[in-house]
Design an enzyme around this catalytic site. Structure first.
Site, PDB file in Angstrom:
ATOM      1  N   GLU A 180     -25.877  -9.256  47.000  1.00 49.84           N
ATOM      2  CA  GLU A 180     -27.038  -8.450  46.605  1.00 49.84           C
ATOM      3  C   GLU A 180     -26.747  -6.961  46.807  1.00 49.84           C
ATOM      4  O   GLU A 180     -27.125  -6.128  45.990  1.00 49.84           O
ATOM      5  CB  GLU A 180     -28.284  -8.836  47.417  1.00 49.84           C
ATOM      6  CG  GLU A 180     -28.755 -10.268  47.228  1.00 49.84           C
ATOM      7  CD  GLU A 180     -29.425 -10.524  45.875  1.00 49.84           C
ATOM      8  OE1 GLU A 180     -29.463  -9.601  45.045  1.00 49.84           O
ATOM      9  OE2 GLU A 180     -29.877 -11.658  45.648  1.00 49.84           O
ATOM     10  N   ARG A 184     -26.681  -4.596  43.524  1.00 48.01           N
ATOM     11  CA  ARG A 184     -27.817  -3.665  43.402  1.00 48.01           C
ATOM     12  C   ARG A 184     -27.441  -2.255  43.857  1.00 48.01           C
ATOM     13  O   ARG A 184     -27.710  -1.283  43.163  1.00 48.01           O
ATOM     14  CB  ARG A 184     -29.003  -4.161  44.221  1.00 48.01           C
ATOM     15  CG  ARG A 184     -29.501  -5.527  43.749  1.00 48.01           C
ATOM     16  CD  ARG A 184     -30.788  -5.915  44.430  1.00 48.01           C
ATOM     17  NE  ARG A 184     -31.045  -7.346  44.298  1.00 48.01           N
ATOM     18  CZ  ARG A 184     -32.243  -7.904  44.284  1.00 48.01           C
ATOM     19  NH1 ARG A 184     -33.320  -7.172  44.401  1.00 48.01           N
ATOM     20  NH2 ARG A 184     -32.379  -9.212  44.167  1.00 48.01           N
ATOM     21  N   ASP A 313     -25.134 -19.082  38.444  1.00 47.56           N
ATOM     22  CA  ASP A 313     -25.298 -18.271  37.228  1.00 47.56           C
ATOM     23  C   ASP A 313     -24.231 -17.217  36.944  1.00 47.56           C
ATOM     24  O   ASP A 313     -23.479 -17.298  35.970  1.00 47.56           O
ATOM     25  CB  ASP A 313     -26.697 -17.626  37.210  1.00 47.56           C
ATOM     26  CG  ASP A 313     -27.107 -16.963  38.543  1.00 47.56           C
ATOM     27  OD1 ASP A 313     -26.271 -16.898  39.448  1.00 47.56           O
ATOM     28  OD2 ASP A 313     -28.261 -16.497  38.646  1.00 47.56           O
ATOM     29  N   GLU A 466     -34.337 -12.206  33.019  1.00 48.05           N
ATOM     30  CA  GLU A 466     -33.332 -12.917  32.213  1.00 48.05           C
ATOM     31  C   GLU A 466     -33.706 -13.135  30.748  1.00 48.05           C
ATOM     32  O   GLU A 466     -32.860 -13.003  29.856  1.00 48.05           O
ATOM     33  CB  GLU A 466     -32.962 -14.255  32.868  1.00 48.05           C
ATOM     34  CG  GLU A 466     -32.186 -14.132  34.178  1.00 48.05           C
ATOM     35  CD  GLU A 466     -33.051 -13.720  35.373  1.00 48.05           C
ATOM     36  OE1 GLU A 466     -34.288 -13.843  35.267  1.00 48.05           O
ATOM     37  OE2 GLU A 466     -32.499 -13.267  36.396  1.00 48.05           O
ATOM     38  N   THR A 561     -24.606  -7.630  36.570  1.00 47.63           N
ATOM     39  CA  THR A 561     -25.631  -8.679  36.588  1.00 47.63           C
ATOM     40  C   THR A 561     -26.996  -8.145  37.009  1.00 47.63           C
ATOM     41  O   THR A 561     -28.005  -8.827  36.882  1.00 47.63           O
ATOM     42  CB  THR A 561     -25.193  -9.855  37.485  1.00 47.63           C
ATOM     43  OG1 THR A 561     -26.065 -10.961  37.254  1.00 47.63           O
ATOM     44  CG2 THR A 561     -25.214  -9.485  38.965  1.00 47.63           C
TER      45      THR A 561
HETATM   46  C1  DMJ Z   1     -30.964 -10.233  39.764  1.00 51.72           C
HETATM   47  O1  DMJ Z   1     -30.859  -9.738  41.037  1.00 51.72           O
HETATM   48  C2  DMJ Z   1     -29.633 -10.465  39.164  1.00 51.72           C
HETATM   49  O2  DMJ Z   1     -29.782 -10.549  37.784  1.00 51.72           O
HETATM   50  C3  DMJ Z   1     -28.936 -11.688  39.680  1.00 51.72           C
HETATM   51  O3  DMJ Z   1     -27.729 -11.973  39.047  1.00 51.72           O
HETATM   52  C4  DMJ Z   1     -29.805 -12.904  39.628  1.00 51.72           C
HETATM   53  N1  DMJ Z   1     -31.149 -12.656  39.420  1.00 51.72           N
HETATM   54  C5  DMJ Z   1     -31.823 -11.467  39.791  1.00 51.72           C
HETATM   55  C6  DMJ Z   1     -33.039 -11.248  38.933  1.00 51.72           C
HETATM   56  O4  DMJ Z   1     -33.674 -12.386  38.549  1.00 51.72           O
END
Ligand code: DMJ
Length: 648
Positions: A180, A184, A313, A466, A561
């Site tokens: 995370e 982020r 994912d 998503e 992501t």
């Molecule tokens: C986000 O923090 C990122 O997209 C992560 O890969 C998975 N999902 C959350 C948002 O839903």
């Protein structure tokens, strides 16, 4: 100080073919200015009557012709939305839709600025902030600043930059989640650096943070531990799940580390990123599908559960995106990605009853085990990924002209469109909010009436990105306005049901605890939290979905992501894959690219010299730690068998 938000840099490469088409203003002049059918003898009554009848008939015919032309000419354009809007005055133009998204961003952001500035978490109902640890991590500000830049919110960016410069310091005694924090914070800072036109404030903080994270890669295999202490830089093994890290987490740091290496010239970040991929690949996942846990001590997958939802994912996402990041110069990642797509198609995809919605289920016990028709909203990123994987970021029409276009790519694209439609239905079909729950269970039973059901514990909505992410990709690549219409519907439902207005009339936005019902007074069931990805991803993708300028073209950018855009770049002698995979003969035919007529020659992967350094390292790690070796007897046996087979 005047900041360059790089907006001019990011608006290149307009693709007219998928922009809204203007409404034709070229109706024949005589219809507007002068009728060619004047009565010749106005004094003859009979003639007058006939003339009136004729006039009525001709007017009707004229009107029909206008209608027919408009319908066939204008509505047949690839983007009929503009015409649709003109004919339906209640619907705004896409520019208006885009400014509505910007407005929502500003309202939501100003509420955070006023009541929780600098805090990591925001509770919009209580109007309070809180930190996750003893000091703020910049969770909201760092994750959101590039969205503010893209939306050209200059004053808000200035304030956020000042906070990052003066108040953000990552050197404190606190354990953070590796993944995370990487996607982020590191992702947000690197993207802000680029979009600001290389403002060092952001890169300096990014480097400081990366230095605090370095210890997570010091496991026996290089697979990162799930957490890290920011002060000591020491990695911390997961307290649960037998110490395993999530596969998605271990394999979703690569874009960030590689871009950091590119910007700083520090190759060690690149090597750490690659090492993880090499160790994971040494497991030779069957059909390209991987269990959702991996042990950082042994490098082996743990458990059997395979899914594209949580913890699985973005493993699949970063296979493709690593290939795109380095300008398609590392086919190894494309091969890994394609194998996984085949695996998904063969093992995880089904159609629901009665409406045949394409969905992706889970394999709780791995390949060969029972199929579970459960799908997380998180899986909805995959439609957009399939689309961009099929075209490499070109528009669909352009991609079809390339010599590499083939049946697999066409089929992947179609699969992406179908899955995205399913994800749209996860919003559209849910009463009363029209917002998707966190998880649905699809129906395959022909005696039941509904395509999916929602379990009580899965009814919440965290304003996740998503689905709108996939809508953004599909609109960019096809120019089909239906993706914008679906996105606008979702946006309107977010506004209607997640908007919170306080007694001063100030607006914020909150998650929901239940999308399937309202309180007895008709108010939504709020969950008192605004996730940082609402700012970083959901509103950003919606804004870009309604953008007509092709900001951040997909031919030039790859989004991490967490929706932080990084520019693509080229490999060089230091920044390149640096390892080769062992081709498993059994998967070879599946990744063979079938050419279409007149298309490219098949790209058959060639067996490569085997780099067994990883096996050696794993073996020596096992030797050094007899307990691990004991725990992993089965794994070792399997590995030995594989090696023997290979030698044969
Ligand atoms: C986000 O923090 C990122 O997209 C992560 O890969 C998975 N999902 C959350 C948002 O839903």
């Amino acid at each position: 100080m005047s900041l360059n938000f790089g907006i001019s840099n990011i608006s290149k490469g307009n693709h007219d073919s998928y922009k809204d088409k203007p409404v034709s203003k070229s109706l024949p002049l005589y219809y507007k200015d002068k009728s060619p059918f004047h009565p010749r003898n106005p004094h003859s009554k009979r003639k007058q009557k006939v003339f009136m009848l004729l006039k009525g008939f001709i007017y009707s015919l004229g009107l029909y012709i206008v209608y027919y032309l408009a319908r066939n000419h204008l509505f047949s354009s690839s983007d009929s939305s503009h015409v649709f809007q003109i004919f339906n005055s209640g619907t705004p133009s896409w520019k208006t839709a885009q400014s509505e998204v910007r407005q929502a961003m500003l309202e939501s952001w100003h509420s955070y600025e006023k009541y929780a500035w600098g805090y990591d978490v925001y509770h919009p109902i209580k109007e309070q902030g809180e930190n996750m640890g003893p000091q703020p991590l910049g969770w909201m500000i760092v994750d959101s600043i590039d969205t503010l830049m893209i939306m050209d919110c200059k004053e808000e960016v200035e304030r956020a930059r000042k906070w990052i410069k003066d108040d953000l310091d990552y050197k404190f005694d606190y354990a953070v989640n590796t993944f995370e924090t990487t996607i982020r914070m590191l992702g947000g800072l690197l993207s802000a650096f680029h979009l600001s036109g290389n403002d060092d404030v952001y890169l300096d903080k990014a480097v400081g943070l990366a230095n605090s994270l370095h210890g997570v890669y010091d496991s026996a295999t290089g697979i990162p531990y799930s957490s890290v202490n920011l002060k000591s830089g020491v990695g911390i093994k997961n307290h649960m799940d037998g110490g395993a890290s999530s596969t998605a987490e271990a394999a979703t740091v690569q874009l960030e580390l590689k871009y950091l290496a590119k910007l700083t010239g520090e190759v060690n970040w690149w090597e750490k990123a690659e090492k993880v991929m090499q160790v994971l690949e040494a497991n030779k996942p069957q059909d390209g599908l991987v269990p959702i846990y991996v042990n950082p001590d042994t490098g082996k997958y743990q458990g059997n559960l395979i899914r594209l939802g949580s913890r699985g994912d973005s493993y699949y996402e970063y296979l493709l995106k690593q290939y795109l990041q380095t300008s398609e110069e590392e086919p190894l990642y494309y091969d890994l990605y394609r194998e996984s797509v085949e695996g998904v198609k063969n093992r995880l995809v089904r159609k629901s009853f009665p409406n045949e919605l394409t969905f992706i289920g889970e394999l709780d016990k791995g390949i060969g085990g029972p199929f579970s028709p459960k799908m997380d909203h998180l899986v909805c990123f995959y439609g957009g990924l399939l689309a961009v994987g099929a075209t490499n970021g070109l528009s669909l029409d352009e991609a079809k002209q390339q010599k590499w276009w083939n049946e697999e790519r066409a089929s992947d694209f179609k699969f992406g469109e179908e899955l995205t439609y399913t994800c749209y239905k996860m919003y559209h079909d849910v009463a009363p909010t029209g917002l998707s729950p966190e998880i649905v269970v699809f129906n395959e039973d022909t005696t039941k009436e509904h395509d999916f059901k929602i379990k009580p514990l899965d009814r919440h909505n965290l304003q996740r990105p998503e689905t709108v992410e996939s809508l953004f990709y599909l609109y960019r690549l096809t120019g089909d306005a239906k993706y914008r219409r679906w996105g606008y519907e979702i946006f309107q439902n977010f506004v209607k049901y997640t908007k919170v207005v306080n007694k001063h009339g100030e607006v914020s936005f909150a998650s929901l605890s239940d999308v399937t019902s309202l309180n007895s007074d008709g108010s939504p069931k709020y969950k008192d939290n605004t996730e940082s990805f609402w700012f970083a991803e959901t509103l950003k993708y919606l804004y870009l979905l309604f953008d007509d300028e092709n900001k951040l073209p997909l031919t030039e950018y790859v989004f991490n992501t967490e929706a932080h855009p990084f520019p693509k770049f080229h490999t060089n002698d230091h920044l390149k894959t640096g390892w080769r995979r062992k081709i498993d003969e059994s998967v070879k035919p599946k990744i063979r690219e079938k050419p279409v007529k007149g298309g490219a020659k098949p790209q058959i992967p060639q067996a490569q010299p085997v780099d067994d350094s990883i096996e050696k390292e794993v073996e020596s790690a096992l030797k050094e730690n007899p307990k691990l070796a004991k725990d992993d007897k089965e794994g070792k046996k399997k590995k030995l068998n594989e090696l023997v087979k290979e030698m044969e």
